[in-house]
Design a protein around this motif. Structure first.
Motif, PDB file in Angstrom:
ATOM      1  N   PRO A 198      -7.621  97.889 -19.684  1.00 57.76           N
ATOM      2  CA  PRO A 198      -7.092  98.898 -18.771  1.00 57.76           C
ATOM      3  C   PRO A 198      -6.954 100.258 -19.445  1.00 57.76           C
ATOM      4  CG  PRO A 198      -5.399  97.321 -19.369  1.00 57.76           C
ATOM      5  CD  PRO A 198      -6.680  96.810 -19.934  1.00 57.76           C
ATOM      6  N   GLY A 199      -7.059 101.303 -18.639  1.00 55.49           N
ATOM      7  CA  GLY A 199      -7.047 102.667 -19.140  1.00 55.49           C
ATOM      8  C   GLY A 199      -5.922 102.988 -20.096  1.00 55.49           C
ATOM      9  N   GLY A 200      -4.761 102.437 -19.816  1.00 55.23           N
ATOM     10  CA  GLY A 200      -3.590 102.805 -20.594  1.00 55.23           C
ATOM     11  C   GLY A 200      -3.640 102.419 -22.054  1.00 55.23           C
ATOM     12  N   ILE A 201      -4.470 101.452 -22.419  1.00 51.01           N
ATOM     13  CA  ILE A 201      -4.468 101.025 -23.816  1.00 51.01           C
ATOM     14  C   ILE A 201      -5.839 101.168 -24.444  1.00 51.01           C
ATOM     15  CG2 ILE A 201      -2.486  99.474 -23.674  1.00 51.01           C
ATOM     16  CD1 ILE A 201      -4.394  97.163 -23.315  1.00 51.01           C
TER      17      ILE A 201
ATOM     18  N   HIS B 139       0.361 106.120 -19.592  1.00 51.93           N
ATOM     19  CA  HIS B 139      -0.121 107.177 -20.485  1.00 51.93           C
ATOM     20  C   HIS B 139      -0.396 108.470 -19.733  1.00 51.93           C
ATOM     21  CE1 HIS B 139      -3.960 105.827 -18.911  1.00 51.93           C
ATOM     22  NE2 HIS B 139      -4.562 106.847 -19.467  1.00 51.93           N
TER      23      HIS B 139
ATOM     24  N   PRO C 240      -2.499  90.673 -23.100  1.00 51.25           N
ATOM     25  CA  PRO C 240      -3.224  91.862 -22.617  1.00 51.25           C
ATOM     26  C   PRO C 240      -3.200  93.018 -23.616  1.00 51.25           C
ATOM     27  CG  PRO C 240      -1.813  91.014 -20.892  1.00 51.25           C
ATOM     28  CD  PRO C 240      -1.497  90.219 -22.123  1.00 51.25           C
ATOM     29  N   LEU C 241      -2.079  93.188 -24.313  1.00 51.01           N
ATOM     30  CA  LEU C 241      -2.008  94.297 -25.258  1.00 51.01           C
ATOM     31  C   LEU C 241      -2.829  94.009 -26.514  1.00 51.01           C
ATOM     32  CD1 LEU C 241       1.721  95.402 -24.953  1.00 51.01           C
ATOM     33  CD2 LEU C 241      -0.306  96.578 -24.120  1.00 51.01           C
TER      34      LEU C 241
ATOM     35  N   LEU D 123       8.469  96.967 -26.872  1.00 53.89           N
ATOM     36  CA  LEU D 123       7.965  96.420 -25.612  1.00 53.89           C
ATOM     37  C   LEU D 123       8.360  94.951 -25.465  1.00 53.89           C
ATOM     38  CD1 LEU D 123       4.411  97.971 -25.272  1.00 53.89           C
ATOM     39  CD2 LEU D 123       6.529  98.616 -24.134  1.00 53.89           C
TER      40      LEU D 123
ATOM     41  N   PHE E  43       5.184  98.947 -19.795  1.00 55.60           N
ATOM     42  CA  PHE E  43       4.031  98.256 -20.350  1.00 55.60           C
ATOM     43  C   PHE E  43       2.798  99.107 -20.088  1.00 55.60           C
ATOM     44  CE2 PHE E  43       7.014  94.770 -19.196  1.00 55.60           C
ATOM     45  CZ  PHE E  43       7.451  94.580 -20.491  1.00 55.60           C
ATOM     46  N   PRO E  44       2.110  99.551 -21.148  1.00 57.50           N
ATOM     47  CA  PRO E  44       1.049 100.549 -20.984  1.00 57.50           C
ATOM     48  C   PRO E  44      -0.172 100.023 -20.230  1.00 57.50           C
ATOM     49  CG  PRO E  44       1.148  99.776 -23.250  1.00 57.50           C
ATOM     50  CD  PRO E  44       2.349  99.220 -22.558  1.00 57.50           C
ATOM     51  N   HIS E  45      -0.346  98.704 -20.199  1.00 61.09           N
ATOM     52  CA  HIS E  45      -1.548  98.181 -19.545  1.00 61.09           C
ATOM     53  C   HIS E  45      -1.340  97.945 -18.056  1.00 61.09           C
ATOM     54  CE1 HIS E  45       0.955  94.830 -20.629  1.00 61.09           C
ATOM     55  NE2 HIS E  45       0.264  94.013 -19.876  1.00 61.09           N
TER      56      HIS E  45
ATOM     57  N   ARG F 110       1.583  88.000 -19.895  1.00 64.99           N
ATOM     58  CA  ARG F 110       1.551  89.262 -19.156  1.00 64.99           C
ATOM     59  C   ARG F 110       1.676  90.484 -20.052  1.00 64.99           C
ATOM     60  NH1 ARG F 110       3.171  90.229 -13.550  1.00 64.99           N
ATOM     61  NH2 ARG F 110       1.347  91.477 -14.068  1.00 64.99           N
ATOM     62  N   VAL F 111       2.203  90.304 -21.262  1.00 63.62           N
ATOM     63  CA  VAL F 111       2.404  91.476 -22.122  1.00 63.62           C
ATOM     64  C   VAL F 111       1.626  91.350 -23.433  1.00 63.62           C
ATOM     65  CG1 VAL F 111       4.108  92.841 -23.375  1.00 63.62           C
ATOM     66  CG2 VAL F 111       4.669  91.923 -21.123  1.00 63.62           C
TER      67      VAL F 111
ATOM     68  N   ARG G 290      -1.108 104.890 -14.644  1.00 63.05           N
ATOM     69  CA  ARG G 290      -0.651 104.122 -15.798  1.00 63.05           C
ATOM     70  C   ARG G 290       0.247 105.004 -16.660  1.00 63.05           C
ATOM     71  NH1 ARG G 290      -3.484  99.280 -15.661  1.00 63.05           N
ATOM     72  NH2 ARG G 290      -5.446  99.563 -14.573  1.00 63.05           N
TER      73      ARG G 290
END
Lengths: 215, 413
Positions: A210-213, B146, A131-132, A110, B99-101, A127-128, B144
């Motif tokens: 956020p949902g994705g992580i 995922h 947040p991650l 990433l 970017f997963p977020h 931004r990356v 997103r």
């Protein structure tokens, strides 16, 4: 006087103490978060800087909080200032560590993608990377808050505010009728406060990760 | 945005490009030279670890060369600020690198936003580019990563790379992580995308078939990124430059030629269709009237859904929505004959549905049509090879003549 009678008589005072306790812990947590994340950002890239930061924070966590508060009194005076300083230093340890762990845990692919699409270093961090790393950092902050809520009781030793005061009063007059009730009320107050704050972090996590992580 | 001059692509020249890593006995990339024309798609193909990725990364300065130069449209990239340079070069990595977020839209909007384009323009462009890669903006905008499939992730990655409409697109083993079916579909889409606004694409892969299918020219790289052959896919397959290339391109080159011809090159026929909303009566009438065994049922968006026979309709109580045999595989016009042949052979009735944008029905290709084309193609291939050999002999004869007579060869021509 038993515990319930004590509680009935002094609940207003206890609530005020609890409020002050939280009012000391939370700003210290925020300060510790800011400083801890800054240290984490500075330290996560280089292997040597990372090790240095890890060791320094580990050493810091080994120093007894009571000693720190006591040592700070001659410099900062009694009451709030030494407490706040000590708590911030103590809270910074887990936050900095979790920040390093979180930032190092970001998938290198990433970072490559971020560089590849033309993000500048500060943009990539903001931004990356941060947040991650945030879920890990949040875990660190949560741990720090738990520790600080307990340790903040020591503020009473230097005539600071908080739920340490009933405990200290109880210990100071073991022969008094409500010594046990005082100690118990202060202790339980701290435990309840810690649980409430912990629950609040679950909510903060829900709202900010956020949902994705989300794990 | 397509009015920008950049949309025509840019030339990319590599000149003596070398990368040495400290401690490495020999350079990882050793004096690679290549000239890539504007709008051309060049595929770097080679075994893992041959340095093809490194070559790619030296183009957008993710890796700084130890020696040599990269010029884009004649300008040395070393003189451009790397961050600015990269915003003007699309970059797609394995799996998409989302970017997963961030949501799909946020991911895609990154580059235009960094370039400081106004918010409404960015929004419009995100929609446009999602549509371009075959994703419905309404459905995918706020998702997103995922919640996407591997293929969809890659599409979004491609959309992100295309969002600022870069003249050059670098793709580093993009299809490495997806399953074979999705891969061949995405490859077809890339062929289509490449045609729409012309842009220069440099793609690295270890898959020869992919290289042959996608490249206008293919560069076969050996160890230390030595360019073993840089030529058209046909030439690489039919006239490998050396033992390494023929070994790498592998046996079955004739079969691989099938990977060069596309469904659009063969005749696509129509077949009787109905939609799920048609009344059963109508469907049955059509089945009887056309005298066909089966009718193709399309869904509300015109996408093929099921093959429906007369018996099926009766058995399902008359509703065309629930009966029939689901359409398993489809191909697009950009699919290779190889893919089409595979699908046809797997089909009971020996045909495959051809779909267009968003999977809408366009026609069918039957096994006979396909076999005829295959036969013609192989014949043509044999002729071509003969011609090439004949041409070579003629050239040699010319040279001999010229040498004997002491005049220019063109005198005879």
């Amino acid at each position: 006087m038993n515990f319930w009678e004590y509680l009935g008589e002094h609940h207003r005072q206890l609530l005020t103490d609890a409020g002050r306790h939280a009012a000391v812990v939370l700003p210290c947590t925020v300060a510790a978060t800011v400083l801890g994340v800054l240290i984490g950002v500075a330290a996560h890239r280089g292997a040597r800087a990372g090790a240095l930061a890890a060791n320094a924070t580990a050493a810091l966590s080994a120093v007894p909080a009571l000693a720190v508060i006591g040592l700070l009194v001659p410099v900062a005076g009694p009451g709030l200032p030494p407490t706040v300083t000590a708590l911030t230093l103590l809270g910074l340890v887990p936050v900095a560590r979790s920040a390093v762990v979180g930032l190092r845990g970001v998938d290198p692919a990433l970072l490559d993608a971020a560089d590849g699409i033309g993000m500048s270093r500060p943009a990539r961090l903001a931004r990356v990377e941060l947040p991650l790393a945030w879920p890990a950092v949040l875990t660190g902050i949560r741990g720090a808050t738990r520790t600080l809520t307990g340790v903040a009781a020591l503020a009473a030793c230097v005539s600071g505010p908080g739920l340490g005061n009933p405990i200290l009063r109880g210990i100071a007059s073991p022969d008094g009728g409500d010594a046990l009730a005082q100690v118990l009320a202060g202790t339980l107050g701290i435990v309840v406060l810690a649980l409430l704050l912990d629950a609040a972090y679950v909510l903060v996590g829900r709202l900010t990760v956020p949902g994705g992580i989300r794990a | 945005m397509s009015s920008r001059p950049s949309a025509a692509g840019a030339t990319v020249e590599l000149e003596g490009l070398t990368k040495r890593y400290p401690g490495g006995a020999r350079p990882a990339v050793d004096r690679v030279g290549m000239e890539i024309g504007a709008g051309e798609t060049v595929v770097l193909v080679g075994p893992p670890g041959c340095g093809k990725s490194t070559v790619l990364k030296m183009v957008n300065r993710l890796v700084e060369p130890s020696e040599g130069r990269v010029r884009i449209d004649g300008r040395d990239v070393a003189r451009t600020d790397p961050v600015r340079l990269r915003r003007r070069i699309g970059y797609v990595v394995r799996g998409g690198g989302l970017f997963p977020h961030l949501t799909v839209a946020q991911n895609v909007a990154l580059v235009p936003r960094m370039l400081g384009e106004p918010a409404d323009r960015v929004r419009a462009r995100v929609e446009e580019v999602l549509d371009l890669v075959g994703l419905d903006p309404g459905a995918f905008h706020d998702r997103r990563p995922h919640r996407l499939s591997d293929g969809q992730r890659l599409r979004v990655g491609l959309a992100r790379a295309l969002a600022a409409d870069p003249p050059v697109l670098l793709m580093d083993e993009p299809f490495g992580a997806v399953d074979p079916t999705t891969r061949s579909r995405l490859q077809d889409e890339l062929v289509r995308l490449r045609r729409e606004p012309r842009r220069t694409i440099v793609l690295a892969t270890r898959d020869v078939e992919e290289a042959v299918k996608l490249g206008d020219r293919v560069a076969v790289l050996g160890e230390h990124a030595r360019v073993a052959q840089f030529d058209t896919p046909e030439a690489v397959l039919v006239h490998p430059a050396d033992a390494f290339v023929s070994g790498f391109a592998g046996a079955g080159a004739a079969l691989k030629r099938l990977g060069l011809a596309r469904v659009r090159d063969v005749e696509i026929t129509d077949c009787p269709t109905a939609t799920v909303d048609d009344p059963p009566r109508y469907v049955l009438d059509r089945l009887c009237a056309d005298g066909t065994e089966e009718i193709l049922v399309l869904d509300r968006w015109g996408r093929p859904r099921t093959w429906l026979g007369r018996g099926d309709l009766l058995r399902a109580g008359g509703s065309p929505a629930r009966a029939g045999r689901p359409v398993r595989s489809t191909v697009t016009r950009d699919a290779t004959l190889r893919d089409a042949l595979e699908a046809v052979l797997a089909d009971r009735a020996g045909r495959v549905v051809v779909t267009g944008r968003r999977g809408a029905y366009e026609g069918v290709v039957g096994v006979e049509t396909l076999m005829d084309s295959v036969r013609e193609l192989l014949e043509a291939g044999r002729l071509e090879a003969l011609e090439a050999r004949y041409g070579l002999e003629e050239l040699r004869a010319d040279r001999t003549y010229a040498a004997q007579e002491g005049v220019g060869g063109e005198a005879r021509a």
